[in-house]
Design a protein around this motif. Structure first.
Motif, short mmCIF file in Angstrom:
data_model
loop_
_atom_site.label_atom_id
_atom_site.label_comp_id
_atom_site.label_asym_id
_atom_site.label_seq_id
_atom_site.Cartn_x
_atom_site.Cartn_y
_atom_site.Cartn_z
N ASP A 306 0.84 -1.20 0.00
CA ASP A 306 0.00 0.00 0.00
C ASP A 306 0.88 1.25 0.00
OD1 ASP A 306 -1.82 2.04 0.50
OD2 ASP A 306 -3.11 0.70 1.65
N ILE A 308 -0.01 4.42 -0.47
CA ILE A 308 -0.58 5.58 0.22
C ILE A 308 -0.35 5.46 1.72
CG2 ILE A 308 -2.73 6.75 0.78
CD1 ILE A 308 -3.66 6.10 -2.05
N ALA A 309 -0.56 4.25 2.24
CA ALA A 309 -0.33 4.05 3.67
C ALA A 309 1.13 4.33 4.00
CB ALA A 309 -0.71 2.64 4.08
N CYS A 310 2.03 3.95 3.10
CA CYS A 310 3.45 4.19 3.34
C CYS A 310 3.74 5.67 3.48
CB CYS A 310 4.28 3.63 2.19
SG CYS A 310 4.54 1.89 2.34
N ARG A 311 3.14 6.45 2.60
CA ARG A 311 3.35 7.90 2.69
C ARG A 311 2.83 8.42 4.02
NH1 ARG A 311 4.43 10.40 -2.28
NH2 ARG A 311 3.91 8.98 -3.97
#
Lengths: 438, 238
Positions: A306, A308-311
């Motif tokens: 994921d 987006i979750a990483c960001r």
């Protein structure tokens, strides 16, 4: 609706027939251009076209009846009870439970192998290990970071050419040029990484495919540096702590066999090469396994899951992706440098797309992320074409290599879509872990 | 002291203006909730704070520092952590790996202490730590998402609909933990919710958002008693 258990299930004749006709039709359409025409030499160097429509007919009929039989078999088949794991699943479970033992046995086998085998076997084993190393390297990019790279061979080529050119121009030995080959390949990995940062999935695959081709085309056309299609000749082999492998010592040097007071045998050099690649491959394995446990490896996996979750967690996806590309490329570069020193001759021929496809196939066949699966797949993929050297087999499997690989891939996709030895760690265990940990 | 102030923020998705000049402020130590119907722009506001999408007009100030143009991953390092909409845990990684990912941009020497803190808040996660994220129940996944967000030691925690799709009992539990995070761990919370009743009961102050603008604001109790709020968000149930 509980009717008698012995009663066979309804067989949908119409559907099966329809499927068979459709399949035969596709086969017919494919067979006409592929099988239906043949060019034959008709003396005086000219070619004439001959038709082979009888072959087309046989082939189409064979496909029709084959599909028919398959249809009936599938319709009548009793679905296997899913509680009983198949052989490969059990093998994979066994493998994950006894990973350490298998690894030790495997390494011991690999270490003693060259002392009890012919130079051919050593040669093939060396090739296998090159692909094992490439597979492990690509696994970082594809398996861990989830970035589909169809141009991995580019880094292999960069490693090979940079080693060859360093050796040619600057007279660097194998041991000096090897790290440089890896570093240069890593730089190219970054160069590829930058433009593709925003891409994922299919688009990324296309760009990496193009990148692989660009490198090859540059190698072909930049004749002044790379020797063009003729490649580079006389790449020096590695030395054993400064001792070359040769029948006659170059002036002022001692050769390996003179130093140790043994008779000269060409296999010494082969065995030495074998051990170098074995060490490189094991180092790669250790390195990638280590990386997985470090934050960077976890970040690769998370990015695959994921972005987006990483960001949202404060991870800079740019750096994470670039590091995956660079490290994968570096490992490919090492393998390339080794390839060059072993072959003593390289040309763009060795770095075509089919090579990328082979490496990717090894990773996919073996099961993405499975280190041991890569080894098995590499053994299969590399030794298959070598079987033609066995005289008893009248047919040459090497010629049908691509056909067999294609069939193997289709089979894998149907029966083991996660790879030959892919195995999910159980998320829950009923009776706790076998090794006694929680 | 104002921890976060959002001043006249406009955000666009292409030509569509999702936020039409939003002003919100969050004081240190508060729980502030933002309620509103689907598509009002609640999540957009939360995402805009994190810089994705960017505000095209207006200013976002965190602890006196303008973060309107700061990269998402740098915002997290300043002390803002988000548990995003739909949880977005890493399903194929273990619970422990998920939590470790949460701590990826913080000083590793705090890790053990932070992990213990999260496990104290959510004891179930400790028991499940070897399990893959995707195998957790919805409520456990939400706990994991909040726990992961806490691992980066935020001073401001942004929560996007933590009650989404959860059983009432679990919702109650989650809100209880949010109160604990705020009171015991002194983390300021900015909470986006559709579950207006629970959110307003929990929050010190609340904002009501309608079509990209703040329609109402007040203390949690005021809003709970407000006739418009009752009619729009609380009638029939709860």
């Amino acid at each position: 609706m509980a009717t008698g258990a012995a009663e066979s299930r309804d067989v949908p004749f119409a559907t099966i027939l329809k499927n068979a006709v459709l399949t035969a039709l596709v086969a017919l359409i494919l067979a006409i251009p592929l099988v239906g025409f043949e060019t034959v030499a008709s003396g005086a160097g000219s070619l004439t076209v001959r038709t082979r429509f009888d072959w087309v007919a046989y082939g189409t009929l064979a496909v029709f009846f084959g599909r028919l039989a398959l249809g009936f078999w599938l319709a009548r088949r009793v679905p296997p009870s899913s509680t009983e794991p198949g052989f490969l699943t059990r093998a994979a479970v066994f493998g994950s439970l006894h990973a350490k033992e298998i690894a030790i046995v495997g390494i011991l086998f690999a270490v003693v192998l060259p002392f009890f085998s012919s130079s051919t076997v050593v040669y093939v084993a060396t090739s296998v290990l090159i692909y094992v190393m490439l597979g492990w390297g690509l696994n970082v990019v594809v398996g861990l970071a989830g970035l589909l790279d169809l141009g991995y061979v580019a880094f292999y080529a960069v490693g090979a050419y940079s080693f060859a050119l360093f050796a040619q121009w600057f007279d660097l030995s194998f041991w000096e040029a090897l790290p440089l080959g890896g570093i240069l390949a890593a730089v190219f990995g970054l160069a590829l990484g930058f433009p593709v940062l925003r891409l994922r999935g299919d688009y990324l695959a296309i760009v990496t495919l193009g990148f692989g081709e660009i490198i090859r085309i540059v190698l072909v056309n930049w004749g002044a540096v790379t020797g063009g299609p003729n490649g580079i000749l006389n790449i020096p082999g590695p030395t054993f702590f400064g001792l070359p492998f040769a029948r006659n010592a170059p002036s002022g040097q001692t050769t390996f066999h003179q130093f140790f007071g043994i008779d000269y045998a060409p296999i010494h050099a082969g065995i030495f090469l074998y051990f170098i690649i074995l060490a490189l491959a094991l180092l790669t394995n250790w390195f990638t396994l280590r990386l997985r446990k470090l934050p960077i490896g976890r970040a690769w996996e998370a990015l695959r899951e994921d972005e987006i979750a990483c960001r949202a967690l404060g991870l800079n996806p740019t750096n994470v992706k670039l590091s995956a590309f660079a490290i994968g490329a570096m490992l490919g570069g090492f393998a390339g440098a080794f390839f060059a020193t072993r072959a003593t001759f390289i040309s763009p021929e060795s770095f075509t797309f089919i090579e990328s496809a082979m490496i990717l196939m090894i990773v996919v066949l073996g099961g993405m992320g499975s280190q041991f699966g890569v080894v098995l797949a590499a053994i299969v993929v590399v030794t298959l074409p070598e079987l033609r050297k066995i005289p008893i087999l009248e047919w040459e499997p090497g010629q049908y290599r691509m056909l067999l690989f294609g069939m193997a891939m289709v089979g894998i996709m149907i029966w083991r879509p996660r790879g030959l030895l892919a195995h999910r760690e159980p998320s829950l265990r009923l009776f706790g872990r076998k090794d006694g940990a929680k | 002291m104002t921890m976060l102030s959002i001043e006249g923020v406009h955000t666009f998705y292409g030509n569509i203006e999702a936020l039409k000049g939003v002003d919100v402020s969050v004081e240190t130590g508060e729980i502030v909730t933002l309620i509103g119907a689907n598509g009002a722009g609640k999540s957009t506001l939360l995402m805009t704070i994190c810089g994705r999408p960017r505000a095209s007009k207006g200013r976002i100030v965190f602890e006196g520092r303008d973060i309107t143009g700061t990269e998402t991953f740098e915002i997290v390092r300043l002390g803002i952590s988000q548990s995003p909409e739909g949880r977005r845990i890493f399903p194929r990684m273990t619970v422990l790996d998920n939590l470790q990912m949460g701590a990826i941009s913080t000083d590793p020497s705090y890790f053990t202490e932070d992990l213990k803190r999260v496990f104290t808040l959510f004891p179930i996660l400790e028991r499940r730590q070897e399990q893959r994220g995707g195998t957790l129940s919805g409520g456990e996944q939400q706990m994991l998402a909040i726990g992961r967000a806490l691992m980066s030691r935020p001073r401001l925690l942004l929560l996007d609909e933590p009650s989404l799709g959860l059983a009432p009992l679990v919702v109650k539990q989650i809100f209880e933990v949010i109160r604990e995070i705020n009171e015991q761990q002194k983390v300021t919370v900015f909470l986006v919710e559709q579950n207006a009743y629970h959110a307003l009961k929990l929050a010190h102050r609340g904002y009501v958002m309608q079509t990209g603008q703040i329609a109402l604001q007040g203390t949690g109790r005021e809003l709970l008693g407000n006739r418009e709020v009752r009619a729009a968000y609380l009638e029939g149930g709860h």
